[in-house]
Design a protein around this motif. Sequence first.
Motif, mmCIF file in Angstrom:
data_model
loop_
_atom_site.group_PDB
_atom_site.id
_atom_site.type_symbol
_atom_site.label_atom_id
_atom_site.label_comp_id
_atom_site.label_asym_id
_atom_site.label_seq_id
_atom_site.Cartn_x
_atom_site.Cartn_y
_atom_site.Cartn_z
ATOM 1 N N ARG A 16 -73.497 -55.980 39.054
ATOM 2 C CA ARG A 16 -72.356 -55.701 39.940
ATOM 3 C C ARG A 16 -71.057 -55.640 39.153
ATOM 4 N N ASP A 17 -70.874 -56.601 38.245
ATOM 5 C CA ASP A 17 -69.646 -56.625 37.444
ATOM 6 C C ASP A 17 -69.529 -55.367 36.579
ATOM 7 N N VAL A 18 -70.655 -54.930 36.009
ATOM 8 C CA VAL A 18 -70.628 -53.712 35.194
ATOM 9 C C VAL A 18 -70.286 -52.503 36.063
ATOM 10 N N ALA A 19 -70.877 -52.451 37.256
ATOM 11 C CA ALA A 19 -70.624 -51.327 38.153
ATOM 12 C C ALA A 19 -69.155 -51.269 38.578
ATOM 13 N N LEU A 20 -68.504 -52.432 38.646
ATOM 14 C CA LEU A 20 -67.107 -52.474 39.086
ATOM 15 C C LEU A 20 -66.120 -52.178 37.961
ATOM 16 N N LEU A 21 -66.601 -52.125 36.716
ATOM 17 C CA LEU A 21 -65.710 -51.793 35.610
ATOM 18 C C LEU A 21 -65.185 -50.373 35.789
ATOM 19 N N SER A 22 -63.933 -50.202 35.509
ATOM 20 C CA SER A 22 -63.341 -48.870 35.648
ATOM 21 C C SER A 22 -62.343 -48.646 34.514
ATOM 22 N N THR A 23 -62.050 -47.396 34.267
ATOM 23 C CA THR A 23 -61.095 -47.058 33.219
ATOM 24 C C THR A 23 -59.722 -47.593 33.598
ATOM 25 N N PRO A 24 -59.109 -48.399 32.731
ATOM 26 C CA PRO A 24 -57.803 -48.970 33.088
ATOM 27 C C PRO A 24 -56.722 -47.913 33.073
ATOM 28 N N PRO A 25 -55.728 -48.061 33.924
ATOM 29 C CA PRO A 25 -54.585 -47.149 33.842
ATOM 30 C C PRO A 25 -53.852 -47.397 32.536
ATOM 31 N N VAL A 26 -53.646 -46.363 31.777
ATOM 32 C CA VAL A 26 -53.016 -46.522 30.470
ATOM 33 C C VAL A 26 -51.502 -46.551 30.668
ATOM 34 N N ALA A 27 -51.002 -47.759 30.915
ATOM 35 C CA ALA A 27 -49.559 -47.928 31.067
ATOM 36 C C ALA A 27 -49.035 -48.511 29.769
ATOM 37 N N GLY A 28 -48.193 -47.771 29.097
ATOM 38 C CA GLY A 28 -47.741 -48.218 27.791
ATOM 39 C C GLY A 28 -48.780 -47.906 26.733
ATOM 40 N N GLU A 29 -48.671 -48.568 25.618
ATOM 41 C CA GLU A 29 -49.548 -48.279 24.503
ATOM 42 C C GLU A 29 -50.112 -49.558 23.917
ATOM 43 N N ALA A 30 -51.230 -49.436 23.247
ATOM 44 C CA ALA A 30 -51.760 -50.518 22.440
ATOM 45 C C ALA A 30 -51.398 -50.232 20.989
ATOM 46 N N ASP A 31 -51.561 -51.231 20.137
ATOM 47 C CA ASP A 31 -51.301 -51.008 18.715
ATOM 48 C C ASP A 31 -52.376 -50.118 18.108
ATOM 49 N N GLY A 32 -53.625 -50.364 18.503
ATOM 50 C CA GLY A 32 -54.727 -49.602 17.935
ATOM 51 C C GLY A 32 -55.836 -49.395 18.941
ATOM 52 N N ILE A 33 -56.793 -48.591 18.538
ATOM 53 C CA ILE A 33 -57.940 -48.250 19.391
ATOM 54 C C ILE A 33 -59.207 -48.471 18.572
ATOM 55 N N VAL A 34 -60.183 -49.121 19.169
ATOM 56 C CA VAL A 34 -61.459 -49.361 18.497
ATOM 57 C C VAL A 34 -62.572 -48.733 19.324
ATOM 58 N N VAL A 35 -63.391 -47.940 18.653
ATOM 59 C CA VAL A 35 -64.568 -47.343 19.293
ATOM 60 C C VAL A 35 -65.807 -47.960 18.660
ATOM 61 N N LEU A 36 -66.681 -48.529 19.481
ATOM 62 C CA LEU A 36 -67.956 -49.036 18.991
ATOM 63 C C LEU A 36 -68.983 -47.929 19.109
ATOM 64 N N THR A 37 -69.594 -47.561 17.995
ATOM 65 C CA THR A 37 -70.492 -46.414 18.003
ATOM 66 C C THR A 37 -71.681 -46.656 18.922
ATOM 67 N N GLY A 38 -72.254 -45.562 19.398
ATOM 68 C CA GLY A 38 -73.392 -45.660 20.305
ATOM 69 C C GLY A 38 -73.482 -44.478 21.250
#
Length: 236
Positions: A55-77
């Motif tokens: 249920r928790d996984v199903a409720l995950l959603s793309t966050p609204p990108v308000a502002g910026e982060a310092d960096g972005i990390v992609v885990l391969t897969g």
Amino acid sequence: MTERSEPEREAHGIRRPARTTARPRRGLRALAFLLAFAMLAGGAYLAGGFIRFARDVALLSTPPVAGEADGIVVLTGGEQRLAQGLRLLREGHGRRLLVSGVNRDTSAAALARTTGEDRKLFDCCVDLDYEALNTIGNAEMTARWAHEHGFTRLFLVTSDYHVPRSLLELADIENAPDVVPYPVSPDKLWRSDGWPSRLGLRLLATEYAKVIAVKLRQSFGLDLTRARSHRIARIG
């Protein structure tokens, strides 16, 4: 010599030996009942935990990108993860991007061709981590990369079912940066009605077992061998 009758035995003070098997048998039955109850209770607990996890996984959603982060990390897969991370980078939501767990035979040029992205973006702002072999390694390399660049807030792009375990591993690292999960839903994981597909159920069950293993490991303070080499290749 003839065998005495029961009255004769009693008259001469002779009694049959008392049976001694009833009590052990009752004890075994009680033990079997307790074991069966423990197994049922444990199964019910795990089943309930799996339902909450799904249920928790199903409720995950793309966050609204308000502002910026310092960096972005992609885990391969999966290609979806990298494409999403590159989009965030291209739109200016992070200064650099780390792709963690890249196959040693995969070059930046190959990733650019696979994603259809301009190679200049890779040359400018993408780092490739060839050392992480699992989620533990991903977490450690992410924290090291963030520390090297002075980043304190990251977008973490990975599949939705992989988010809980990734956050657990990162939380286990001292001075880890703040992480905003950016889940990607694999096309074959969920059906159109919102329920997981058959493949999705298998993936969720496998991931749930891994999450339990991580929690047990962290609860008992077990420190598995982390990535021994810490080489991050900078493109360009």
